[in-house]
Write a protein that holds these residues in place. Sequence first.
Motif, PDB file in Angstrom:
ATOM      1  N   ARG A   1      58.255  50.077  20.990  1.00 11.19           N
ATOM      2  CA  ARG A   1      58.021  49.332  19.741  1.00 11.19           C
ATOM      3  C   ARG A   1      57.319  50.199  18.714  1.00 11.19           C
ATOM      4  NH1 ARG A   1      54.206  45.156  19.969  1.00 11.19           N
ATOM      5  NH2 ARG A   1      54.713  44.724  17.823  1.00 11.19           N
ATOM      6  N   ALA A   2      56.337  51.001  19.186  1.00 11.66           N
ATOM      7  CA  ALA A   2      55.501  51.779  18.268  1.00 11.66           C
ATOM      8  C   ALA A   2      56.119  53.119  17.898  1.00 11.66           C
ATOM      9  CB  ALA A   2      54.122  51.999  18.895  1.00 11.66           C
ATOM     10  N   ALA A   3      57.162  53.534  18.608  1.00 11.54           N
ATOM     11  CA  ALA A   3      57.728  54.873  18.397  1.00 11.54           C
ATOM     12  C   ALA A   3      58.603  54.915  17.148  1.00 11.54           C
ATOM     13  CB  ALA A   3      58.543  55.281  19.611  1.00 11.54           C
ATOM     14  N   PRO A   4      58.392  55.912  16.263  1.00 14.66           N
ATOM     15  CA  PRO A   4      59.226  56.031  15.055  1.00 14.66           C
ATOM     16  C   PRO A   4      60.580  56.663  15.314  1.00 14.66           C
ATOM     17  CG  PRO A   4      57.595  57.770  15.104  1.00 14.66           C
ATOM     18  CD  PRO A   4      57.313  56.908  16.299  1.00 14.66           C
ATOM     19  N   ALA A   5      60.763  57.244  16.512  1.00 14.59           N
ATOM     20  CA  ALA A   5      62.010  57.933  16.853  1.00 14.59           C
ATOM     21  C   ALA A   5      62.265  57.732  18.343  1.00 14.59           C
ATOM     22  CB  ALA A   5      61.898  59.419  16.519  1.00 14.59           C
ATOM     23  N   PRO A   6      63.473  58.047  18.821  1.00 12.41           N
ATOM     24  CA  PRO A   6      63.753  57.908  20.265  1.00 12.41           C
ATOM     25  C   PRO A   6      62.751  58.689  21.114  1.00 12.41           C
ATOM     26  CG  PRO A   6      65.787  58.257  19.047  1.00 12.41           C
ATOM     27  CD  PRO A   6      64.672  58.466  18.063  1.00 12.41           C
ATOM     28  N   VAL A   7      62.393  58.108  22.236  1.00 13.69           N
ATOM     29  CA  VAL A   7      61.415  58.718  23.138  1.00 13.69           C
ATOM     30  C   VAL A   7      62.140  59.159  24.404  1.00 13.69           C
ATOM     31  CG1 VAL A   7      59.225  58.428  24.333  1.00 13.69           C
ATOM     32  CG2 VAL A   7      59.683  57.121  22.250  1.00 13.69           C
ATOM     33  N   ARG A   8      61.959  60.417  24.787  1.00 12.30           N
ATOM     34  CA  ARG A   8      62.633  60.954  25.964  1.00 12.30           C
ATOM     35  C   ARG A   8      62.063  60.346  27.244  1.00 12.30           C
ATOM     36  NH1 ARG A   8      61.877  67.178  25.758  1.00 12.30           N
ATOM     37  NH2 ARG A   8      59.726  66.400  25.624  1.00 12.30           N
ATOM     38  N   ALA A   9      62.894  60.285  28.270  1.00 11.67           N
ATOM     39  CA  ALA A   9      62.481  59.708  29.552  1.00 11.67           C
ATOM     40  C   ALA A   9      61.294  60.468  30.130  1.00 11.67           C
ATOM     41  CB  ALA A   9      63.660  59.711  30.529  1.00 11.67           C
ATOM     42  N   GLU A  10      61.292  61.815  29.994  1.00 17.07           N
ATOM     43  CA  GLU A  10      60.172  62.583  30.559  1.00 17.07           C
ATOM     44  C   GLU A  10      58.859  62.281  29.849  1.00 17.07           C
ATOM     45  OE1 GLU A  10      62.871  65.798  28.601  1.00 17.07           O
ATOM     46  OE2 GLU A  10      63.109  63.812  29.501  1.00 17.07           O
ATOM     47  N   ASP A  11      58.922  61.971  28.535  1.00 19.58           N
ATOM     48  CA  ASP A  11      57.701  61.619  27.808  1.00 19.58           C
ATOM     49  C   ASP A  11      57.219  60.230  28.215  1.00 19.58           C
ATOM     50  OD1 ASP A  11      57.732  64.035  26.435  1.00 19.58           O
ATOM     51  OD2 ASP A  11      59.043  63.237  24.865  1.00 19.58           O
ATOM     52  N   LEU A  12      58.155  59.315  28.403  1.00 16.53           N
ATOM     53  CA  LEU A  12      57.780  57.975  28.880  1.00 16.53           C
ATOM     54  C   LEU A  12      57.178  58.064  30.276  1.00 16.53           C
ATOM     55  CD1 LEU A  12      60.968  56.022  27.733  1.00 16.53           C
ATOM     56  CD2 LEU A  12      58.661  55.761  26.786  1.00 16.53           C
ATOM     57  N   ALA A  13      57.785  58.899  31.125  1.00 18.13           N
ATOM     58  CA  ALA A  13      57.281  59.065  32.486  1.00 18.13           C
ATOM     59  C   ALA A  13      55.862  59.626  32.481  1.00 18.13           C
ATOM     60  CB  ALA A  13      58.212  59.977  33.275  1.00 18.13           C
TER      61      ALA A  13
ATOM     62  N   GLU B   1      52.807  57.650  33.886  1.00 22.75           N
ATOM     63  CA  GLU B   1      52.439  58.290  35.156  1.00 22.75           C
ATOM     64  C   GLU B   1      53.379  57.891  36.287  1.00 22.75           C
ATOM     65  OE1 GLU B   1      48.322  57.398  35.741  1.00 22.75           O
ATOM     66  OE2 GLU B   1      47.658  58.812  34.210  1.00 22.75           O
ATOM     67  N   VAL B   2      54.681  57.945  35.999  1.00 27.11           N
ATOM     68  CA  VAL B   2      55.706  57.668  37.008  1.00 27.11           C
ATOM     69  C   VAL B   2      56.781  58.751  36.898  1.00 27.11           C
ATOM     70  CG1 VAL B   2      55.302  55.169  37.034  1.00 27.11           C
ATOM     71  CG2 VAL B   2      56.956  56.137  35.416  1.00 27.11           C
ATOM     72  N   SER B   3      57.786  58.680  37.735  1.00 27.73           N
ATOM     73  CA  SER B   3      58.885  59.653  37.689  1.00 27.73           C
ATOM     74  C   SER B   3      59.931  59.248  36.658  1.00 27.73           C
ATOM     75  CB  SER B   3      59.547  59.745  39.068  1.00 27.73           C
ATOM     76  OG  SER B   3      60.210  58.522  39.375  1.00 27.73           O
ATOM     77  N   LYS B   4      60.763  60.221  36.252  1.00 35.89           N
ATOM     78  CA  LYS B   4      61.855  59.910  35.330  1.00 35.89           C
ATOM     79  C   LYS B   4      62.832  58.912  35.964  1.00 35.89           C
ATOM     80  CE  LYS B   4      63.417  64.020  34.243  1.00 35.89           C
ATOM     81  NZ  LYS B   4      64.290  65.003  33.552  1.00 35.89           N
ATOM     82  N   ARG B   5      63.033  59.023  37.264  1.00 32.95           N
ATOM     83  CA  ARG B   5      63.931  58.100  37.954  1.00 32.95           C
ATOM     84  C   ARG B   5      63.438  56.657  37.807  1.00 32.95           C
ATOM     85  NH1 ARG B   5      67.826  58.876  41.706  1.00 32.95           N
ATOM     86  NH2 ARG B   5      67.237  61.081  41.849  1.00 32.95           N
ATOM     87  N   THR B   6      62.106  56.486  37.882  1.00 32.09           N
ATOM     88  CA  THR B   6      61.536  55.144  37.704  1.00 32.09           C
ATOM     89  C   THR B   6      61.789  54.641  36.291  1.00 32.09           C
ATOM     90  OG1 THR B   6      59.824  55.525  39.370  1.00 32.09           O
ATOM     91  CG2 THR B   6      59.385  53.812  37.743  1.00 32.09           C
ATOM     92  N   ILE B   7      61.648  55.538  35.292  1.00 32.62           N
ATOM     93  CA  ILE B   7      61.918  55.147  33.901  1.00 32.62           C
ATOM     94  C   ILE B   7      63.368  54.716  33.748  1.00 32.62           C
ATOM     95  CG2 ILE B   7      62.080  55.985  31.525  1.00 32.62           C
ATOM     96  CD1 ILE B   7      59.229  55.445  32.448  1.00 32.62           C
ATOM     97  N   TYR B   8      64.295  55.471  34.340  1.00 34.28           N
ATOM     98  CA  TYR B   8      65.713  55.105  34.242  1.00 34.28           C
ATOM     99  C   TYR B   8      65.948  53.717  34.836  1.00 34.28           C
ATOM    100  CZ  TYR B   8      66.543  60.059  33.193  1.00 34.28           C
ATOM    101  OH  TYR B   8      66.537  61.308  32.637  1.00 34.28           O
TER     102      TYR B   8
ATOM    103  N   VAL C   1      67.048  47.694  24.214  1.00 35.47           N
ATOM    104  CA  VAL C   1      66.698  49.106  24.342  1.00 35.47           C
ATOM    105  C   VAL C   1      67.977  49.912  24.190  1.00 35.47           C
ATOM    106  CG1 VAL C   1      65.728  50.892  25.821  1.00 35.47           C
ATOM    107  CG2 VAL C   1      64.769  48.572  25.870  1.00 35.47           C
ATOM    108  N   GLU C   2      67.972  50.861  23.263  1.00 31.51           N
ATOM    109  CA  GLU C   2      69.153  51.675  22.998  1.00 31.51           C
ATOM    110  C   GLU C   2      68.856  53.137  23.307  1.00 31.51           C
ATOM    111  OE1 GLU C   2      69.902  50.833  18.914  1.00 31.51           O
ATOM    112  OE2 GLU C   2      70.878  48.919  19.326  1.00 31.51           O
ATOM    113  N   GLY C   3      69.908  53.888  23.657  1.00 30.87           N
ATOM    114  CA  GLY C   3      69.748  55.303  23.954  1.00 30.87           C
ATOM    115  C   GLY C   3      70.322  55.624  25.317  1.00 30.87           C
ATOM    116  N   GLU C   4      70.122  56.868  25.744  1.00 28.52           N
ATOM    117  CA  GLU C   4      70.640  57.289  27.034  1.00 28.52           C
ATOM    118  C   GLU C   4      69.873  58.509  27.508  1.00 28.52           C
ATOM    119  OE1 GLU C   4      74.462  59.960  26.187  1.00 28.52           O
ATOM    120  OE2 GLU C   4      74.657  57.929  25.359  1.00 28.52           O
ATOM    121  N   ALA C   5      70.064  58.809  28.791  1.00 27.75           N
ATOM    122  CA  ALA C   5      69.378  59.947  29.394  1.00 27.75           C
ATOM    123  C   ALA C   5      69.719  61.234  28.656  1.00 27.75           C
ATOM    124  CB  ALA C   5      69.769  60.055  30.865  1.00 27.75           C
ATOM    125  N   GLY C   6      68.706  62.073  28.443  1.00 29.19           N
ATOM    126  CA  GLY C   6      68.896  63.345  27.761  1.00 29.19           C
ATOM    127  C   GLY C   6      68.728  63.268  26.261  1.00 29.19           C
TER     128      GLY C   6
END
Length: 229
Positions: A15-27, A31-38, A51-56
Amino acid sequence: MTRSNRMFELIQILRAAPAPVRAEDLAAQLEVSKRTIYRDIAALQAMRTPVEGEAGIGYMLRKGYDLPPLNFDEEEIEALHVGLAMLMRTGDGALQQAAARVGRKICDVHASAEWLQVAPYGAPLDNPEEGCVSKAILRQAVRSSQKLHLAYVNGAGERSERFLRPLALIYHTDCTLLAAWCELRGGFRHFRTERMMSAELLDCSFAAEADVLRKLWQEQESNTYVYKA
């Protein structure tokens, strides 16, 4: 952090992000793995959260999506600001971080009350890098009714190993106490967190007796520690 809480935090970050946020940054933030974010993103999308977007590439929340507003009057908001600020006095690092997140959520839908200030002086911060036992572990032990193995030094400098059934965490102005049934002493005892040398959660639950023990402790300490709303 439970999965439901993590997914709520995930929505707040997007909600607060002005641009797409990468899975690794969310992870990293959660404090979780990228797999958990996916998995969490897929679960949110399955629940029709936009939620819009995709891995990478990254993820973002479609504009216009929001959570229901919090309905508090002015004095309730001020009480929340003061109460959250006073968590700085507990020395509980995890609670302080949680308070900051709650404060940001409140400010999203209500006017700021920064003119209400609370002095931060209180119990020392529980910094595990300096050998301090994390109060988050103690809260987890109480919450989940798990036994705790504690290495403790009393006021006379005597070290002991204790097996505890933790019942409550008591925040004073200058210290924090863990209330527990001590198997070594066969009774209720209170342990200052700054005297704890180590604390290990054991894979041993006392959930069946936790409520009874807590009630007995509350009756014993009703004039000292137990807050009644």
